[in-house]
Design an enzyme around this catalytic site. Structure first.
Site, mmCIF file in Angstrom:
data_model
loop_
_atom_site.group_PDB
_atom_site.id
_atom_site.type_symbol
_atom_site.label_atom_id
_atom_site.label_comp_id
_atom_site.label_asym_id
_atom_site.label_seq_id
_atom_site.Cartn_x
_atom_site.Cartn_y
_atom_site.Cartn_z
ATOM 1 N N GLU A 51 -3.621 2.118 -17.728
ATOM 2 C CA GLU A 51 -3.570 1.030 -18.711
ATOM 3 C C GLU A 51 -3.927 -0.302 -18.048
ATOM 4 O O GLU A 51 -4.064 -0.399 -16.836
ATOM 5 C CB GLU A 51 -2.154 0.906 -19.312
ATOM 6 C CG GLU A 51 -1.970 1.605 -20.649
ATOM 7 C CD GLU A 51 -2.671 0.877 -21.790
ATOM 8 O OE1 GLU A 51 -3.433 -0.088 -21.534
ATOM 9 O OE2 GLU A 51 -2.471 1.293 -22.949
ATOM 10 N N ASN A 78 -0.418 -2.914 -28.888
ATOM 11 C CA ASN A 78 -1.701 -2.719 -28.221
ATOM 12 C C ASN A 78 -2.749 -3.623 -28.853
ATOM 13 O O ASN A 78 -2.454 -4.413 -29.754
ATOM 14 C CB ASN A 78 -2.136 -1.248 -28.305
ATOM 15 C CG ASN A 78 -1.573 -0.402 -27.180
ATOM 16 O OD1 ASN A 78 -1.708 -0.748 -26.001
ATOM 17 N ND2 ASN A 78 -0.941 0.701 -27.520
ATOM 18 N N ASP A 120 -5.536 2.065 -29.693
ATOM 19 C CA ASP A 120 -4.827 1.677 -28.467
ATOM 20 C C ASP A 120 -5.361 0.318 -28.024
ATOM 21 O O ASP A 120 -5.435 -0.593 -28.836
ATOM 22 C CB ASP A 120 -4.985 2.770 -27.411
ATOM 23 C CG ASP A 120 -3.836 2.768 -26.401
ATOM 24 O OD1 ASP A 120 -3.694 1.764 -25.676
ATOM 25 O OD2 ASP A 120 -3.080 3.753 -26.337
#
Length: 302
Positions: free
Chosen positions: A20, A150, A203
């Site tokens: 991430e 997100n 996301d």
């Protein structure tokens, strides 16, 4: 459906359990990303091809340039200054440090130099998270009751902010003061579930110089671009189902780095998705924007 053909490849770094928070420092031609649950910061120096791992004492998820010597890092218990040469961390402010069940997740620096940062439950507890704005002194909540925050990103002029809740597969946009990064109106829905051409959940996202929002679809193995009116520009398919977040890289900002994850997989699922967790490059001829540097308000006041 518009699947765009482009050269894609994996970076020669080990797979992340939960890749991430990619970012790129154009001044040094260096990309960074996290394995959140692995408590690792990864660094890739494009000029030399070096890939370096930095062990962290906490789960962290966002890194931003402050100046040549320092970076801002958002972590599970607070927001830190990180010395680039040594990795030394100094706490700027606690963030939900009294709630060990939460951690930081997606975030990005607004063109004004302020950080937007989201928190969430470590087990994605329902509406346990909050999105904050941080100026170096004050940490202010701006969106509450988010489950998996997100897609925090901004239009090139800083007048529009975007964020998603992956748990309910929705992306919102909200009008902002371009000088402060603060909301000046109410959010409205920008994208919902049917918009993802290969399925999955919204996301992480990043916006290019044309205002196109590029979103990584968790469970959709792809990155799709959406114009400011919400129409689909195109989709790049990747060899990992759980794609998590993109950022623009390269001296011309014409390439895209995309993280992925194997979090939540059984042994059988991991075997069926051998590309899971790797970090990918798309040579897509993008018109990217450089990541904004964080501006410490406390230094401005000094």
């Amino acid at each position: 459906m518009t699947i765009i053909t482009a050269n894609t490849h994996k970076l020669p770094a080990p797979p992340c359990h939960l890749g991430e928070g990619p970012s790129y420092d154009v001044s040094t031609d260096t990309a960074f990303w996290f394995d959140i649950t692995g408590k690792t910061l990864w660094e890739h120096r494009f000029e030399t091809g070096e890939i370096i791992s930095h062990d962290l004492p906490v789960m962290a998820s966002v890194l931003a340039r402050v100046d040549d010597d320092r970076q801002l890092m958002a972590a599970e218990d607070g927001i830190y200054l990180r010395m680039r040469s040594t990795g030394a961390l100094s706490l700027l402010t606690p963030m939900e440090a009294d709630n060990p069940g939460n951690r930081s997740n997606d975030g990005r620096v607004h063109p004004s130099g302020k950080l937007w940062i989201g928190t969430m439950g470590k087990n994605a507890e329902w509406q346990a998270g909050t999105i904050y704005i941080f100026d170096g002194q004050d940490l202010k909540p701006i969106v509450r009751k988010v489950t998996i925050p997100n897609s925090i990103c901004f239009s090139p002029d800083g007048r529009t902010g975007y964020y998603s809740d992956t748990a309910i597969n929705t992306v919102w946009r909200i009008p902002l003061d371009p000088q402060t990064g603060m909301p000046i109106g109410e959010p409205e829905i920008f994208l919902q579930e049917p918009s993802l051409p290969l399925g999955g959940h919204y996301d992480g996202s990043v916006v290019d110089a044309n205002g196109v929002l590029w979103n990584a679809a968790w469970g959709g193995g792809s990155v799709s671009g959406f114009a400011p009116d919400g129409s689909l520009v195109g989709t790049y398919e990747l060899q990992a189902a759980q794609t998590s977040c993109p950022c623009f890289v390269g001296k011309k900002l014409d390439k895209m780095l995309v993280t992925s994850a194997w979090q939540g997989y059984s042994d059988a699922q991991r075997a069926a998705d051998p590309g899971a967790g790797f970090t990918y490059m798309i040579d897509g001829g993008f018109k990217g924007l450089a990541d904004s540097s964080f501006k410490l308000l406390q230094e401005a006041r000094a």
